[in-house]
Motif scaffolding. Structure first.
Motif, mmCIF file in Angstrom:
data_model
loop_
_atom_site.group_PDB
_atom_site.id
_atom_site.type_symbol
_atom_site.label_atom_id
_atom_site.label_comp_id
_atom_site.label_asym_id
_atom_site.label_seq_id
_atom_site.Cartn_x
_atom_site.Cartn_y
_atom_site.Cartn_z
ATOM 1 N N GLN B 147 0.825 -1.212 0.000
ATOM 2 C CA GLN B 147 0.000 0.000 0.000
ATOM 3 C C GLN B 147 0.857 1.258 0.000
ATOM 4 O O GLN B 147 0.513 2.252 -0.650
ATOM 5 C CB GLN B 147 -0.966 -0.007 1.204
ATOM 6 C CG GLN B 147 -2.107 -1.018 1.064
ATOM 7 C CD GLN B 147 -2.855 -0.910 -0.274
ATOM 8 O OE1 GLN B 147 -3.106 0.183 -0.787
ATOM 9 N NE2 GLN B 147 -3.187 -2.060 -0.866
ATOM 10 N N SER B 148 1.986 1.214 0.714
ATOM 11 C CA SER B 148 2.841 2.411 0.697
ATOM 12 C C SER B 148 3.466 2.601 -0.682
ATOM 13 O O SER B 148 3.651 3.737 -1.147
ATOM 14 C CB SER B 148 3.919 2.336 1.784
ATOM 15 O OG SER B 148 4.757 1.220 1.582
ATOM 16 N N TYR B 149 3.753 1.494 -1.392
ATOM 17 C CA TYR B 149 4.274 1.626 -2.763
ATOM 18 C C TYR B 149 3.198 2.239 -3.657
ATOM 19 O O TYR B 149 3.475 3.139 -4.461
ATOM 20 C CB TYR B 149 4.713 0.268 -3.313
ATOM 21 C CG TYR B 149 5.398 0.366 -4.668
ATOM 22 C CD1 TYR B 149 6.777 0.523 -4.750
ATOM 23 C CD2 TYR B 149 4.666 0.317 -5.851
ATOM 24 C CE1 TYR B 149 7.412 0.639 -5.978
ATOM 25 C CE2 TYR B 149 5.286 0.426 -7.081
ATOM 26 C CZ TYR B 149 6.667 0.576 -7.141
ATOM 27 O OH TYR B 149 7.289 0.689 -8.363
ATOM 28 N N MET B 150 1.968 1.750 -3.499
ATOM 29 C CA MET B 150 0.863 2.299 -4.290
ATOM 30 C C MET B 150 0.674 3.785 -4.016
ATOM 31 O O MET B 150 0.455 4.581 -4.933
ATOM 32 C CB MET B 150 -0.436 1.553 -3.974
ATOM 33 C CG MET B 150 -0.547 0.201 -4.622
ATOM 34 S SD MET B 150 -0.716 0.355 -6.417
ATOM 35 C CE MET B 150 -1.446 -1.236 -6.776
ATOM 36 N N SER B 151 0.751 4.148 -2.755
ATOM 37 C CA SER B 151 0.578 5.564 -2.399
ATOM 38 C C SER B 151 1.677 6.412 -3.023
ATOM 39 O O SER B 151 1.421 7.504 -3.546
ATOM 40 C CB SER B 151 0.598 5.730 -0.879
ATOM 41 O OG SER B 151 -0.476 5.028 -0.305
ATOM 42 N N ALA B 152 2.912 5.903 -2.966
ATOM 43 C CA ALA B 152 4.028 6.649 -3.558
ATOM 44 C C ALA B 152 3.862 6.756 -5.068
ATOM 45 O O ALA B 152 4.152 7.804 -5.668
ATOM 46 C CB ALA B 152 5.348 5.961 -3.209
ATOM 47 N N MET B 167 0.660 7.344 -19.640
ATOM 48 C CA MET B 167 -0.716 7.248 -19.158
ATOM 49 C C MET B 167 -0.876 5.948 -18.380
ATOM 50 O O MET B 167 -0.351 4.901 -18.780
ATOM 51 C CB MET B 167 -1.674 7.276 -20.347
ATOM 52 C CG MET B 167 -1.583 8.592 -21.136
ATOM 53 S SD MET B 167 -2.555 8.583 -22.657
ATOM 54 C CE MET B 167 -1.481 7.689 -23.775
ATOM 55 N N LEU B 168 -1.597 6.028 -17.290
ATOM 56 C CA LEU B 168 -1.793 4.839 -16.460
ATOM 57 C C LEU B 168 -2.905 3.984 -17.042
ATOM 58 O O LEU B 168 -4.041 4.452 -17.184
ATOM 59 C CB LEU B 168 -2.146 5.239 -15.025
ATOM 60 C CG LEU B 168 -2.328 4.044 -14.076
ATOM 61 C CD1 LEU B 168 -1.000 3.341 -13.832
ATOM 62 C CD2 LEU B 168 -2.956 4.492 -12.760
ATOM 63 N N PHE B 169 -2.562 2.756 -17.384
ATOM 64 C CA PHE B 169 -3.593 1.776 -17.743
ATOM 65 C C PHE B 169 -4.145 1.150 -16.468
ATOM 66 O O PHE B 169 -5.342 0.953 -16.334
ATOM 67 C CB PHE B 169 -3.000 0.695 -18.651
ATOM 68 C CG PHE B 169 -4.007 -0.289 -19.150
ATOM 69 C CD1 PHE B 169 -4.737 -0.050 -20.301
ATOM 70 C CD2 PHE B 169 -4.238 -1.469 -18.462
ATOM 71 C CE1 PHE B 169 -5.680 -0.954 -20.754
ATOM 72 C CE2 PHE B 169 -5.172 -2.384 -18.900
ATOM 73 C CZ PHE B 169 -5.901 -2.125 -20.059
ATOM 74 N N GLY B 170 -3.243 0.836 -15.532
ATOM 75 C CA GLY B 170 -3.720 0.286 -14.272
ATOM 76 C C GLY B 170 -2.590 0.033 -13.295
ATOM 77 O O GLY B 170 -1.440 -0.178 -13.688
ATOM 78 N N ALA B 171 -2.945 0.074 -12.014
ATOM 79 C CA ALA B 171 -2.031 -0.320 -10.930
ATOM 80 C C ALA B 171 -2.836 -1.228 -10.014
ATOM 81 O O ALA B 171 -3.917 -0.847 -9.556
ATOM 82 C CB ALA B 171 -1.519 0.907 -10.184
ATOM 83 N N TYR B 172 -2.311 -2.405 -9.768
ATOM 84 C CA TYR B 172 -3.124 -3.446 -9.143
ATOM 85 C C TYR B 172 -2.323 -4.163 -8.052
ATOM 86 O O TYR B 172 -1.115 -4.393 -8.190
ATOM 87 C CB TYR B 172 -3.527 -4.512 -10.172
ATOM 88 C CG TYR B 172 -4.038 -3.974 -11.477
ATOM 89 C CD1 TYR B 172 -5.401 -3.778 -11.689
ATOM 90 C CD2 TYR B 172 -3.153 -3.666 -12.522
ATOM 91 C CE1 TYR B 172 -5.881 -3.287 -12.903
ATOM 92 C CE2 TYR B 172 -3.622 -3.178 -13.734
ATOM 93 C CZ TYR B 172 -4.978 -2.994 -13.921
ATOM 94 O OH TYR B 172 -5.444 -2.511 -15.124
ATOM 95 N N THR B 173 -3.026 -4.564 -7.008
ATOM 96 C CA THR B 173 -2.480 -5.584 -6.117
ATOM 97 C C THR B 173 -3.021 -6.931 -6.600
ATOM 98 O O THR B 173 -3.897 -6.996 -7.471
ATOM 99 C CB THR B 173 -2.882 -5.334 -4.657
ATOM 100 O OG1 THR B 173 -4.303 -5.165 -4.593
ATOM 101 C CG2 THR B 173 -2.205 -4.091 -4.119
ATOM 102 N N ILE B 174 -2.470 -8.008 -6.035
ATOM 103 C CA ILE B 174 -2.753 -9.337 -6.554
ATOM 104 C C ILE B 174 -3.409 -10.165 -5.449
ATOM 105 O O ILE B 174 -2.850 -10.271 -4.349
ATOM 106 C CB ILE B 174 -1.449 -10.055 -7.005
ATOM 107 C CG1 ILE B 174 -0.510 -9.095 -7.743
ATOM 108 C CG2 ILE B 174 -1.766 -11.308 -7.812
ATOM 109 C CD1 ILE B 174 -0.963 -8.609 -9.077
ATOM 110 N N ALA B 175 -4.553 -10.749 -5.761
ATOM 111 C CA ALA B 175 -5.212 -11.604 -4.773
ATOM 112 C C ALA B 175 -4.300 -12.784 -4.425
ATOM 113 O O ALA B 175 -3.680 -13.376 -5.319
ATOM 114 C CB ALA B 175 -6.541 -12.123 -5.328
#
Lengths: 226, 237
Positions: B147-152, B167-175
């Motif tokens: 989450q801190s990486y995502m926030s950064a 352009m951002l297509f997506g940023a995802y965490t993985i189940a």
């Protein structure tokens, strides 16, 4: 500053010689004539030291602008460059896939023109894949320049280049020219006992997570090689 | 309801990337028919997948990457029940699967959970955004730091990326994989990718981001992708 792509190609069905011949005689001249991309090196991986059968190809772009222009003019190949696309299709008989590394050279790495001007070359290349400790790549490169290059030179090795990966953090590639198999034997023998080598390895341990070396070789012309 | 995306990396028979992506498109027609017949909620009726293939610029190749438009764990369970539980087996999918064994040999799938700042593909298409090159990157960060990486990424890098027309297509965490993140950026032209990668030493903001990555990321694996010809985001010409 130049930009490089280093490709490792997985060979199938004894096609290494034919694949290398295709790159040398047809792909590289087309890539240079149409896109201005220089062949920086073309090698077979030496069995006994790493993956086999495998070919290795290194391309040199003048700078990032050239990299962008050449890529824009080339992808997708079936739309942009039918001749390279046809060579790509022909190569399917001899290779399955590969792994590419987009690389940026350290400031002390000679480009192709400088290597040619200074006679920096060799039939064998010792490859070192490195992963540094977090954030240590710049310090590692500084240590190579100030400490390892003089040591390597005293042992007859010439630096082709020390590169950092343009995308993957903390990963890089070092390439060292060797002049002969006899020299390789002498270097590997002395690796085991030379106190300067031991000191450098101790120093590397401060900077590196891992390093893995192997040999790649420029094969003679002619397709009838495995 | 949690939104998820199915993400697949396929080992493709070399040279058959485009035929495989066209085949995936044909499967979606079958799925549309089935979803309508089953009366699924309107928003899930028309699955669509972004289809990409590797270049030989950086990373392992040849691969095809499919990234399905948004769904839910509930729709996923429906698919898995059909495939593995014997109830209402999807003969059309079985037929499709068997017809494509000559095109692909293996795959690795993940269930992606999009970040709050990930746009939907529909939004990208509505805005008319397209790209010739996509930088697709899995990064593995230390325990507890996704989450801190995502926030950064959102706070520090997106403004920089935007300046360079990334352009951002997506940023995802993985189940089921608490240390892994997938980011996909796309650029209209190759020069946009090159300009940012080449600015590491000349732009303090770019350098700061690369330095952060070097201090944070344990492992990473990138692919430099092109959209398939039948991807809405493909740039013709």
């Amino acid at each position: 500053m130049a930009v490089y792509i280093f490709e490792r190609i997985e060979i199938i069905k004894g096609g290494r010689g034919k694949f290398i011949d295709l790159v040398r005689r047809r792909w590289a001249p087309q890539n240079e004539a149409k896109h201005g991309v220089h062949l920086a090196g073309l090698w077979a991986t030496a069995g006994s030291t790493a993956d086999w059968p495998e070919a290795n190809v290194m391309w040199e772009y003048r700078d990032w602008t050239h990299f962008a222009e050449a890529s824009q003019a080339q992808y997708p190949r079936e739309d942009k460059d039918p001749y390279l696309n046809e060579l790509w299709r022909q190569a399917l008989d001899w290779r399955s896939g590969g792994v590419s590394d987009l690389l940026v050279p350290s400031s002390f790495s000679p480009d192709r023109a400088e290597r040619q001007a200074k006679g920096i070359d060799g039939p064998l290349v010792q490859v070192e894949r490195v992963k540094t400790k977090k954030g240590k790549m710049s310090e590692y490169h500084a240590a190579i320049e100030s400490e390892l290059v003089p040591l390597a030179k005293s042992r007859g090795m010439q630096l082709m280049g020390a590169y950092r990966h343009a995308i993957r953090p903390n990963e890089g590639l070092n390439l060292w020219f060797l002049s002969s198999w006899d020299q390789a034997r002498d270097i590997w023998e002395s690796d085991l006992t030379d106190p300067e080598v031991a000191r450098w390895r101790q120093r590397s341990g401060d900077l590196l997570e891992n390093i893995r070396g192997h040999i790649i070789v420029t094969p003679p012309e002619g397709a009838l090689r495995t | 309801m949690t939104t998820i995306h199915l993400h697949e990396v396929m080992d493709i028979a070399p040279g058959l990337e485009e035929p495989y992506m066209a085949s995936v498109l044909s499967l979606e027609d079958d799925q549309v028919s089935r979803n309508i017949a089953e009366g699924l909620e309107e928003r899930w009726k028309r699955p669509s997948t972004s289809r990409f293939r590797t270049t030989d610029v950086s990373g392992r190749w040849p691969k095809v990457v499919n990234l399905a438009d948004e769904g839910s764990f509930e729709t996923l369970m429906g698919s898995l029940r059909r495939q593995f539980s014997g109830a209402g087996l999807a003969a059309d999918m079985e037929d499709w699967w068997q017809r494509n064994t000559s095109l692909r040999t293996h795959g690795y799938d993940r269930l992606l959970i999009p970040s709050s700042f990930t746009p939907s593909r529909a939004e990208l298409v509505e805005q008319g955004l397209k790209g010739r090159v996509f930088l697709h990157e899995f990064v593995r960060v230390p325990w507890g730091e996704t989450q801190s990486y995502m926030s950064a990424l959102e706070r520090d890098f997106l403004p920089v990326a935007s300046r360079y027309q990334w352009m951002l297509f997506g940023a995802y965490t993985i189940a089921m994989d608490p240390r892994e993140i997938l980011t996909v950026f796309f650029m209209r032209e190759w020069v946009h990718m090159a300009n940012l990668l080449g600015a590491r030493e000349s732009d303090a903001d770019v350098k700061r981001w690369f330095d952060f990555r070097e201090q944070t990321i344990d492992e990473s694996e990138e692919m430099v992708l092109m959209p398939g010809h039948n991807n809405d985001l493909f740039v013709w010409g």
